[in-house]
Design a protein around this motif. Structure first.
Motif, PDB file in Angstrom:
ATOM      1  N   ARG A 152      42.891 -70.422  46.903  1.00 21.86           N
ATOM      2  CA  ARG A 152      41.504 -70.117  46.569  1.00 21.86           C
ATOM      3  C   ARG A 152      41.315 -70.327  45.079  1.00 21.86           C
ATOM      4  N   VAL A 153      40.286 -71.101  44.764  1.00 17.67           N
ATOM      5  CA  VAL A 153      39.932 -71.341  43.370  1.00 17.67           C
ATOM      6  C   VAL A 153      38.430 -71.111  43.227  1.00 17.67           C
ATOM      7  N   SER A 154      38.019 -70.868  42.010  1.00 15.92           N
ATOM      8  CA  SER A 154      36.590 -70.657  41.779  1.00 15.92           C
ATOM      9  C   SER A 154      35.823 -71.952  42.057  1.00 15.92           C
ATOM     10  N   GLU A 155      34.538 -71.811  42.288  1.00 18.41           N
ATOM     11  CA  GLU A 155      33.703 -72.992  42.509  1.00 18.41           C
ATOM     12  C   GLU A 155      33.734 -73.898  41.280  1.00 18.41           C
ATOM     13  N   GLU A 156      33.744 -73.279  40.102  1.00 13.57           N
ATOM     14  CA  GLU A 156      33.784 -74.049  38.866  1.00 13.57           C
ATOM     15  C   GLU A 156      35.067 -74.875  38.769  1.00 13.57           C
ATOM     16  N   LEU A 157      36.215 -74.250  39.058  1.00 11.40           N
ATOM     17  CA  LEU A 157      37.480 -74.970  39.010  1.00 11.40           C
ATOM     18  C   LEU A 157      37.498 -76.084  40.054  1.00 11.40           C
ATOM     19  N   HIS A 158      36.991 -75.799  41.225  1.00  7.75           N
ATOM     20  CA  HIS A 158      36.955 -76.821  42.275  1.00  7.75           C
ATOM     21  C   HIS A 158      36.114 -78.017  41.841  1.00  7.75           C
ATOM     22  N   ALA A 159      34.977 -77.748  41.216  1.00  9.87           N
ATOM     23  CA  ALA A 159      34.120 -78.828  40.729  1.00  9.87           C
ATOM     24  C   ALA A 159      34.845 -79.649  39.664  1.00  9.87           C
ATOM     25  N   GLN A 160      35.564 -78.964  38.783  1.00 14.60           N
ATOM     26  CA  GLN A 160      36.320 -79.669  37.751  1.00 14.60           C
ATOM     27  C   GLN A 160      37.416 -80.539  38.364  1.00 14.60           C
ATOM     28  N   LEU A 161      38.091 -80.005  39.375  1.00 14.83           N
ATOM     29  CA  LEU A 161      39.124 -80.783  40.062  1.00 14.83           C
ATOM     30  C   LEU A 161      38.526 -82.015  40.730  1.00 14.83           C
ATOM     31  N   GLN A 162      37.367 -81.856  41.347  1.00 15.52           N
ATOM     32  CA  GLN A 162      36.712 -82.991  41.996  1.00 15.52           C
ATOM     33  C   GLN A 162      36.314 -84.053  40.975  1.00 15.52           C
ATOM     34  N   GLU A 163      35.803 -83.616  39.831  1.00 18.95           N
ATOM     35  CA  GLU A 163      35.420 -84.560  38.783  1.00 18.95           C
ATOM     36  C   GLU A 163      36.633 -85.325  38.265  1.00 18.95           C
ATOM     37  N   ARG A 164      37.697 -84.597  38.028  1.00 12.55           N
ATOM     38  CA  ARG A 164      38.913 -85.244  37.515  1.00 12.55           C
ATOM     39  C   ARG A 164      39.488 -86.203  38.548  1.00 12.55           C
ATOM     40  N   ALA A 165      39.520 -85.789  39.793  1.00 16.08           N
ATOM     41  CA  ALA A 165      40.035 -86.647  40.851  1.00 16.08           C
ATOM     42  C   ALA A 165      39.205 -87.933  40.939  1.00 16.08           C
ATOM     43  N   ALA A 166      37.898 -87.806  40.867  1.00 19.24           N
ATOM     44  CA  ALA A 166      37.035 -88.984  40.921  1.00 19.24           C
ATOM     45  C   ALA A 166      37.288 -89.894  39.722  1.00 19.24           C
ATOM     46  N   ALA A 167      37.442 -89.300  38.547  1.00 20.76           N
ATOM     47  CA  ALA A 167      37.681 -90.079  37.334  1.00 20.76           C
ATOM     48  C   ALA A 167      39.009 -90.827  37.396  1.00 20.76           C
ATOM     49  N   GLU A 168      39.987 -90.256  38.068  1.00 21.76           N
ATOM     50  CA  GLU A 168      41.314 -90.871  38.174  1.00 21.76           C
ATOM     51  C   GLU A 168      41.496 -91.644  39.478  1.00 21.76           C
ATOM     52  N   ASP A 169      40.417 -91.747  40.244  1.00 23.30           N
ATOM     53  CA  ASP A 169      40.447 -92.455  41.527  1.00 23.30           C
ATOM     54  C   ASP A 169      41.563 -91.934  42.431  1.00 23.30           C
ATOM     55  N   THR A 170      41.592 -90.611  42.555  1.00 22.26           N
ATOM     56  CA  THR A 170      42.588 -89.956  43.392  1.00 22.26           C
ATOM     57  C   THR A 170      41.915 -88.804  44.139  1.00 22.26           C
ATOM     58  N   THR A 171      42.700 -87.917  44.689  1.00 27.83           N
ATOM     59  CA  THR A 171      42.155 -86.784  45.443  1.00 27.83           C
ATOM     60  C   THR A 171      42.523 -85.465  44.769  1.00 27.83           C
ATOM     61  N   VAL A 172      41.778 -84.430  45.123  1.00 30.24           N
ATOM     62  CA  VAL A 172      42.101 -83.091  44.635  1.00 30.24           C
ATOM     63  C   VAL A 172      43.490 -82.705  45.124  1.00 30.24           C
ATOM     64  N   THR A 173      43.810 -83.034  46.350  1.00 29.84           N
ATOM     65  CA  THR A 173      45.135 -82.730  46.893  1.00 29.84           C
ATOM     66  C   THR A 173      46.228 -83.386  46.051  1.00 29.84           C
ATOM     67  N   ALA A 174      46.034 -84.639  45.671  1.00 28.60           N
ATOM     68  CA  ALA A 174      47.039 -85.331  44.862  1.00 28.60           C
ATOM     69  C   ALA A 174      47.188 -84.677  43.493  1.00 28.60           C
ATOM     70  N   LEU A 175      46.074 -84.268  42.886  1.00 27.70           N
ATOM     71  CA  LEU A 175      46.148 -83.585  41.592  1.00 27.70           C
ATOM     72  C   LEU A 175      46.933 -82.289  41.691  1.00 27.70           C
ATOM     73  N   ILE A 176      46.638 -81.502  42.706  1.00 32.61           N
ATOM     74  CA  ILE A 176      47.306 -80.214  42.870  1.00 32.61           C
ATOM     75  C   ILE A 176      48.784 -80.414  43.213  1.00 32.61           C
ATOM     76  N   THR A 177      49.083 -81.413  44.032  1.00 35.22           N
ATOM     77  CA  THR A 177      50.476 -81.700  44.378  1.00 35.22           C
ATOM     78  C   THR A 177      51.267 -82.078  43.136  1.00 35.22           C
TER      79      THR A 177
END
Length: 83
Positions: free
Chosen positions: A8-33
């Motif tokens: 569980r992460v805050s909505e803000e953190l989730h949004a940041q993860l999604q932005e970063r994943a999009a910028a790096e052309d990857t997924t939130v799962t890959a970032l967290i892994t």
């Protein structure tokens, strides 16, 4: 085989993860892994890398003398002996 893990992460953190994943052309799962792998990496490896680099730099002349055909000045861009 992979396992699912729910966090569980805050909505803000989730949004940041999604932005970063999009910028790096990857997924939130890959970032967290990758973050999880980094957390498990042995911290001694970082200092070992620095020690190795210093050793190579300090002993470059000796390596070149011992292996003149493999000295960086005699290698081409691919790392092969220059003709």
């Amino acid at each position: 085989m992979s396992k699912s893990v729910t966090i569980r992460v805050s909505e803000e953190l989730h949004a940041q993860l999604q932005e970063r994943a999009a910028a790096e052309d990857t997924t939130v799962t890959a970032l967290i892994t990758e973050a999880a792998r980094d957390a498990l990496r042995d911290p001694r490896l970082e200092s070992a890398t620095e020690v190795f680099r210093a050793f190579v730099a300090d002993n470059a002349g000796a390596f070149d003398a011992a292996f003149p055909e493999d000295s960086p000045a005699r290698l081409d861009a691919s790392g092969q002996a220059a003709a």
